[in-house]
Design a protein around this motif. Structure first.
Motif, PDB file in Angstrom:
ATOM      1  N   UNK A 149      -5.705  -9.753  -1.370  1.00  0.00           N
ATOM      2  CA  UNK A 149      -4.438  -9.525  -2.073  1.00  0.00           C
ATOM      3  C   UNK A 149      -3.262  -9.797  -1.148  1.00  0.00           C
ATOM      4  N   UNK A 150      -2.453 -10.786  -1.508  1.00  0.00           N
ATOM      5  CA  UNK A 150      -1.287 -11.101  -0.688  1.00  0.00           C
ATOM      6  C   UNK A 150      -0.037 -10.397  -1.204  1.00  0.00           C
ATOM      7  N   UNK A 151       0.649  -9.685  -0.310  1.00  0.00           N
ATOM      8  CA  UNK A 151       1.972  -9.155  -0.601  1.00  0.00           C
ATOM      9  C   UNK A 151       2.944 -10.322  -0.452  1.00  0.00           C
ATOM     10  N   UNK A 152       3.445 -10.818  -1.563  1.00  0.00           N
ATOM     11  CA  UNK A 152       4.271 -12.034  -1.573  1.00  0.00           C
ATOM     12  C   UNK A 152       5.741 -11.691  -1.307  1.00  0.00           C
ATOM     13  N   UNK A 153       6.271 -12.203  -0.203  1.00  0.00           N
ATOM     14  CA  UNK A 153       7.652 -11.975   0.197  1.00  0.00           C
ATOM     15  C   UNK A 153       8.064 -10.508   0.031  1.00  0.00           C
ATOM     16  N   UNK A 154       7.394  -9.613   0.733  1.00  0.00           N
ATOM     17  CA  UNK A 154       7.645  -8.171   0.550  1.00  0.00           C
ATOM     18  C   UNK A 154       9.069  -7.740   0.864  1.00  0.00           C
ATOM     19  N   UNK A 155       9.815  -8.534   1.643  1.00  0.00           N
ATOM     20  CA  UNK A 155      11.206  -8.170   1.922  1.00  0.00           C
ATOM     21  C   UNK A 155      12.050  -8.136   0.648  1.00  0.00           C
ATOM     22  N   UNK A 156      11.605  -8.857  -0.389  1.00  0.00           N
ATOM     23  CA  UNK A 156      12.332  -8.850  -1.662  1.00  0.00           C
ATOM     24  C   UNK A 156      12.068  -7.575  -2.451  1.00  0.00           C
ATOM     25  N   UNK A 157      11.045  -6.849  -2.088  1.00  0.00           N
ATOM     26  CA  UNK A 157      10.584  -5.707  -2.884  1.00  0.00           C
ATOM     27  C   UNK A 157      10.367  -4.494  -1.982  1.00  0.00           C
ATOM     28  N   UNK A 158      11.424  -3.842  -1.548  1.00  0.00           N
ATOM     29  CA  UNK A 158      11.273  -2.695  -0.641  1.00  0.00           C
ATOM     30  C   UNK A 158      10.320  -1.647  -1.213  1.00  0.00           C
TER      31      UNK A 158
END
Length: 289
Positions: A149-158
Motif C-alpha cells: 500500500x503506497x501512501x501517495x503524496x502524503x504531504x497533501x493529506x496531513x
C-alpha cells in the motif's frame, strides 16, 4: 516479506539469459529464491488500474500480492487512486466540467463515486468506480491476497498515516496473519514512513527510492524494505541493502519497480531482488518463478 519458494533460479542460469548482469569475480553462482511478484495497481494492463476489477483479474491469474495507492477526499474518505487528479482515469471532465483541475482532494466521496473509472480503459469496464480503501481491503481479504500500500503524496493529506492505520485496524488488517506476510506500507516520503513506523512498529514498511549506500543505515531505522526504480538496481546496491537489518531485526529487502519485460525481470532476479513490481504480473511471474 514471505516469498513463494516453489521454484528457485540460479544466478548462473539467469546471467546466461540476461547478459546484462555484472557480478564480482569472487561471487559464486548460487541458488536464489524466486522474487515475489506484485501486481502494480492490480492487473493493470488487463483491467483499469486501482479498481476492484484489476484486483479480481490479478486473482484470476493467481497473483497473491497487489500494489495500490491511497489518497483522501475532501470529506475525509480514503480512496484508491494513483494520480492526485481525477482526469486521466475517470470521466470527471464530463461530469464536473467546471471543477478543473479536478484534484482528488477537492471532491467529496459521494461526488467521486458518481464517476466512471473504467470506461476510459475499455467499454466492458464502464461503470467501474474508484474504490474506498475499506472496500479494497475487503476484496483482498476475500481473495487472500497481500497488499503493498503506497501512501501517495502524503504531504497533501496531513494525518493520512494515522488514518490509514486506523482503517487497516477497522478492516482487521493489523492482526498477526496480515502483519506477518500480507501487508506492507510504502511511500516516497521518508517522514511519512517514519510516522507510520512510529504509529504501528509491527507494520512492515518500504521506502520508495534509492538512498545512497552511505545513508541506508538511517532508513533501516524505520524501513524494512528499500524499493528502487529498476534502473538503479545493481548487485552492489542490493548487497548493501541486504547487509543491513531493519527495525524488525531482519535483513532489509529490495522490491524493484516497474518491470514489464522478462529480460529486465530476469536481471532483477539475478541481482538478488526480493520482489518485482509489475503491470504484467502473470507474464513476469511465469518468467521468474
Amino acid at each position: 516479506m514471505h516469498h513463494s519458494l516453489a521454484r528457485t533460479v540460479t544466478a548462473a542460469a539467469l546471467l546466461g539469459v540476461s547478459g546484462f548482469v555484472t557480478m564480482p569475480a569472487h561471487a559464486a553462482p548460487e541458488a536464489l529464491p524466486s522474487p515475489t511478484v506484485f501486481a502494480h495497481r492490480g492487473a493493470s494492463t488487463e483491467a483499469p488500474e486501482n479498481t476492484l476489477a484489476a484486483v479480481r483479474r490479478a486473482h484470476e491469474q493467481h497473483i497473491t500480492w497487489i500494489e495500490n495507492d491511497v489518497q483522501r477526499t475532501k470529506d475525509g474518505a480514503l480512496v484508491v487512486i494513483h494520480d492526485t487528479t481525477l482526469a486521466r482515469t475517470t470521466d470527471v471532465e464530463q461530469v464536473f466540467p467546471d471543477r478543473s483541475p479536478w484534484r482528488v482532494a477537492d471532491f467529496t466521496l459521494a461526488e467521486i463515486q458518481r464517476l466512471d473509472a473504467g470506461g476510459w480503459f475499455a467499454p466492458r469496464y464502464r461503470g467501474e468506480h474508484i474504490p474506498t480503501l475499506l472496500d479494497y481491503l475487503t476484496l483482498l481479504d476475500r481473495n487472500r491476497q497481500g497488499l503493498l500500500l503506497e501512501l501517495k503524496q502524503p504531504d497533501l493529506y496531513p494525518g493520512i498515516e494515522k488514518q490509514t492505520i486506523a482503517t487497516l485496524a477497522r478492516a482487521g488488517w493489523l492482526d498477526a496473519d496480515h502483519l506477518t506476510g500480507r501487508l506492507v506500507i510504502q511511500s516516497f516520503s521518508a517522514p511519512a514512513l517514519r510516522r507510520t513506523h512510529e504509529l504501528r512498529p509491527a507494520v512492515e514498511t518500504g521506502f520508495l527510492g534509492s538512498p545512497p549506500v552511505s545513508r541506508l543505515k538511517e532508513y533501516a531505522a524505520f524501513a524494512d524494505q528499500i524499493n528502487p526504480d529498476e534502473k538503479n538496481v545493481t548487485f552492489a546496491y542490493v548487497t548493501a541493502v541486504h547487509g543491513l537489518r531493519g527495525p524488525d531485526g531482519k535483513p532489509l529487502r529490495v522490491n524493484a519497480w516497474t518491470v514489464d519485460d522478462l529480460t529486465t525481470a530476469i536481471r532483477m532476479a539475478a541481482l538478488g531482488a526480493d520482489g518485482i513490481i509489475t503491470n504484467r504480473p502473470d507474464v513476469i511471474r511465469n518468467g521468474v518463478q
